[in-house]
Design an enzyme around this catalytic site. Structure first.
Site, PDB file in Angstrom:
ATOM      1  N   GLU A  56      -8.135   0.248  -4.190  1.00 31.20           N
ATOM      2  CA  GLU A  56      -7.165   1.305  -4.514  1.00 31.20           C
ATOM      3  C   GLU A  56      -5.730   0.833  -4.298  1.00 31.20           C
ATOM      4  OE1 GLU A  56      -8.864   4.375  -2.094  1.00 31.20           O
ATOM      5  OE2 GLU A  56      -7.952   3.594  -0.283  1.00 31.20           O
ATOM      6  N   PRO A  57      -5.259  -0.039  -5.183  1.00 27.28           N
ATOM      7  CA  PRO A  57      -3.870  -0.498  -5.085  1.00 27.28           C
ATOM      8  C   PRO A  57      -2.889   0.591  -5.497  1.00 27.28           C
ATOM      9  CG  PRO A  57      -4.907  -1.352  -7.068  1.00 27.28           C
ATOM     10  CD  PRO A  57      -5.970  -0.631  -6.327  1.00 27.28           C
ATOM     11  N   ARG A  83       1.207   0.124  -4.659  1.00 21.65           N
ATOM     12  CA  ARG A  83       2.463  -0.599  -4.898  1.00 21.65           C
ATOM     13  C   ARG A  83       2.348  -1.638  -6.024  1.00 21.65           C
ATOM     14  NH1 ARG A  83       5.975  -1.312  -0.651  1.00 21.65           N
ATOM     15  NH2 ARG A  83       4.219  -0.942   0.744  1.00 21.65           N
ATOM     16  N   CYS A 135      25.502  11.806   3.774  1.00 17.16           N
ATOM     17  CA  CYS A 135      26.298  11.849   4.997  1.00 17.16           C
ATOM     18  C   CYS A 135      25.510  11.220   6.127  1.00 17.16           C
ATOM     19  CB  CYS A 135      26.654  13.296   5.329  1.00 17.16           C
ATOM     20  SG  CYS A 135      28.039  13.829   4.369  1.00 17.16           S
TER      21      CYS A 135
HETATM   22  N1  PLP Z   1      -5.293   3.284   0.256  1.00 15.25           N
HETATM   23  C1  PLP Z   1      -4.898   3.828   1.410  1.00 15.25           C
HETATM   24  C2  PLP Z   1      -5.882   4.532   2.240  1.00 15.25           C
HETATM   25  C3  PLP Z   1      -3.555   3.734   1.817  1.00 15.25           C
HETATM   26  O1  PLP Z   1      -3.175   4.278   2.970  1.00 15.25           O
HETATM   27  C4  PLP Z   1      -2.641   3.057   0.978  1.00 15.25           C
HETATM   28  C5  PLP Z   1      -1.219   2.926   1.355  1.00 15.25           C
HETATM   29  O2  PLP Z   1      -0.769   3.233   2.391  1.00 15.25           O
HETATM   30  C6  PLP Z   1      -3.108   2.530  -0.230  1.00 15.25           C
HETATM   31  C7  PLP Z   1      -4.427   2.648  -0.564  1.00 15.25           C
HETATM   32  C8  PLP Z   1      -2.182   1.814  -1.183  1.00 15.25           C
HETATM   33  O3  PLP Z   1      -1.626   0.711  -0.597  1.00 15.25           O
HETATM   34  P1  PLP Z   1      -0.629  -0.231  -1.431  1.00 15.25           P
HETATM   35  O4  PLP Z   1       0.382   0.651  -2.042  1.00 15.25           O
HETATM   36  O5  PLP Z   1      -0.075  -1.139  -0.411  1.00 15.25           O
HETATM   37  O6  PLP Z   1      -1.466  -0.945  -2.435  1.00 15.25           O
END
Ligand code: PLP
Length: 475
Positions: free
Chosen positions: A327-328, A330, A398
């Site tokens: 589950e990427p 970023r 601010c």
């Molecule tokens: N899955 C879980 C449970 C997460 O907490 C996160 C990010 O915090 C992600 C997936 C996605 O991680 P990234 O955006 O580093 O791929």
């Protein structure tokens, strides 16, 4: 005039310029600073998705999030195709929508075959409204409310159970009939996964392996036997999988290799409790390039490393291959978006620094003030102008700490210039606030010279929409 420049590098004395290329095939978006379609156009302006960034600002206002559809789709495809190439079993990539959850982004990810990971009732509602198939939605969260659980059960999504309290609440909710309409897929038991804390933590270059982890998320693996035992006795739950996530903005492959190996051991242990666990979710975490010196592995390399380890570990344990999920967040969306701002005032403090202020800041990008994150920027309307200034880009809030970029190398800036900050697709809009009552910016998606609004700019009326003024306080 169209400038000449080598691919994707900053010439001495000029701004970072988009690489020249005939095709973006095989380029991993997370290894780029700008979206794949970025170009210098004939007016010497930055163009993204075939649209001149300065024109977009004129048309849609400033600040503006500009999302390049091709870059997002390419990243989705590289993850999806990578798993299909390197893993002989079933696989499913989920988009961790906490990175940027809105209807259009979810619709694009879903159209590319991705499922969606959500972490709240609000994100879940958005995913359902975007038309995402509930079979491909996974609900996370370390403190899900009963209402969130009920919505998840009724809509038939998979719940990633985080802790004992949630497990008991879930069982009780299913027993007491709080749920009015069980989704058809829930009749055989609500689908759950168990989130475990593997004792592996990693962020960029820090990699820690411990027996216990100081994390608010997930079951302690030492409780695994007890959790498996309990879950195996629940007729209303179908435990389909195990989940772990070890961190974010990770540049090495070893932590995820280690994680995948540990998870296969958990899979083996589940068998002892009669649980037929068929899904393994290794979380997200692949890093991206925010500045030139960042050097993350490509999406393809990351996927390959995980697929190999899971296959080897399953073969060693004589286990059938689980359905492999990741589950990427970023690395799917960050590089696809830039934020365009308009330069306003500036202040030079002799022998100290020059502040150049823009019309947004910590409310549309809270990462620099929250995590000291670094970003790169260019002046979109002066791409070939020589670099003559080292300035600090200040937000308009601010708050003295509202600084977006320290020591940015830029051409001479003037009020009205368009400053473009790169790689702002992840955890920018989704973490945006109305601090100082700034309306949140608009967002557009660009492709083939067309720009479509995906988030309207907030208005002052929007800002007071939730305000209540009791009669006795009226002046
Ligand atoms: N899955 C879980 C449970 C997460 O907490 C996160 C990010 O915090 C992600 C997936 C996605 O991680 P990234 O955006 O580093 O791929």
């Amino acid at each position: 005039m169209v400038s000449t420049h080598p691919a994707g590098v900053q010439n001495a004395g000029t701004q970072y310029l988009p690489p020249r290329r005939n095709t973006s095939t095989n380029i991993s978006p997370n290894q780029e600073l700008l979206p794949l379609t970025a170009k210098v156009n004939s007016d010497d302006n930055l163009e993204i998705g075939g649209c001149d960034v300065t024109n977009l600002v004129q048309q849609f206002g400033s600040p503006l999030y500009i999302l390049d559809e091709e870059t997002l789709r390419t990243a989705c495809q590289q993850y999806r195709d990578g798993f299909q190439r390197y893993y002989p079993g079933a696989s499913q990539v989920l988009y961790a929508s906490k990175a940027w959850n809105c209807l259009a982004v979810l619709a694009i990810a879903a159209a590319e075959g991705l499922g969606i990971d959500v972490v709240s009732g609000g994100e879940l509602y958005t995913a359902l409204t975007a038309g995402v198939n509930p079979d491909k939605i996974y609900l996370h969260g370390n403190n899900k409310s009963r209402d969130e659980l009920v919505l998840a059960i009724e809509s038939g999504v998979t719940i990633v159970v985080d802790n004992w309290h949630e497990l008991h609440t879930l069982v009780e909710t299913l027993h007491t009939g709080v749920v009015e309409t069980l989704h058809a897929t829930s009749l055989h038991g609500t689908r759950v996964m168990l989130r475990l804390t593997p004792g592996i933590e990693c962020h960029t270059h820090e990699y820690i392996r411990t027996g216990h982890l100081d994390s608010k998320f997930g079951f302690d693996p030492n409780d695994l036997g007890e959790v498996f035992e309990f879950v195996s006795q629940q007729p209303n739950l179908t435990c389909v999988g195990l989940h772990a996530h070890i961190g974010s903005q990770i540049f090495e492959r070893q932590p995820h290799r280690d994680l995948a190996a540990v998870m296969v051991e958990w899979l083996r242990d589940a068998k002892k409790y009669g649980l037929d666990i068929t899904e393994l979710n290794v979380g997200g975490g692949l890093g991206i390039k925010y500045v030139e010196s960042d050097d993350p592995p490509s999406i393809d390399e990351w996927v390959k490393a995980i697929c190999e380890v899971v296959q080897t570990a399953c073969a060693a344990e004589n286990l059938p291959l689980p359905k492999l999920l990741s589950e990427p967040g970023r690395s799917l969306i960050a590089t696809a978006c830039v934020t365009a701002y308009t330069v306003g005032s500036s202040k030079t403090i002799p022998e100290i620094r020059t502040y150049v202020s823009i019309d947004g800041g910590m409310s549309d990008n809270p990462r620099p003030i929250t995590y000291q994150s670094v970003y790169r920027a260019v002046i979109a309307n002066k791409l070939s102008a020589p670099l003559t200034e080292t300035v600090t880009i200040a937000g308009k809030h601010c708050e003295s700490g509202d600084i977006l970029i320290k020591n940015a190398q830029l051409p001479k800036t003037e009020p009205g210039d368009i400053l473009v900050v790169m790689a702002t697709g992840a955890y920018n809009y989704s973490m945006a606030s109305n601090y100082n009552r700034l309306p949140r910016p608009a967002a557009v998606v660009v492709a083939n010279g067309e720009a479509n609004l995906i988030l309207q700019r907030e208005t002052y009326q929007d800002l007071i929409r939730q305000d209540c003024l009791p009669e006795r306080l009226k002046n």
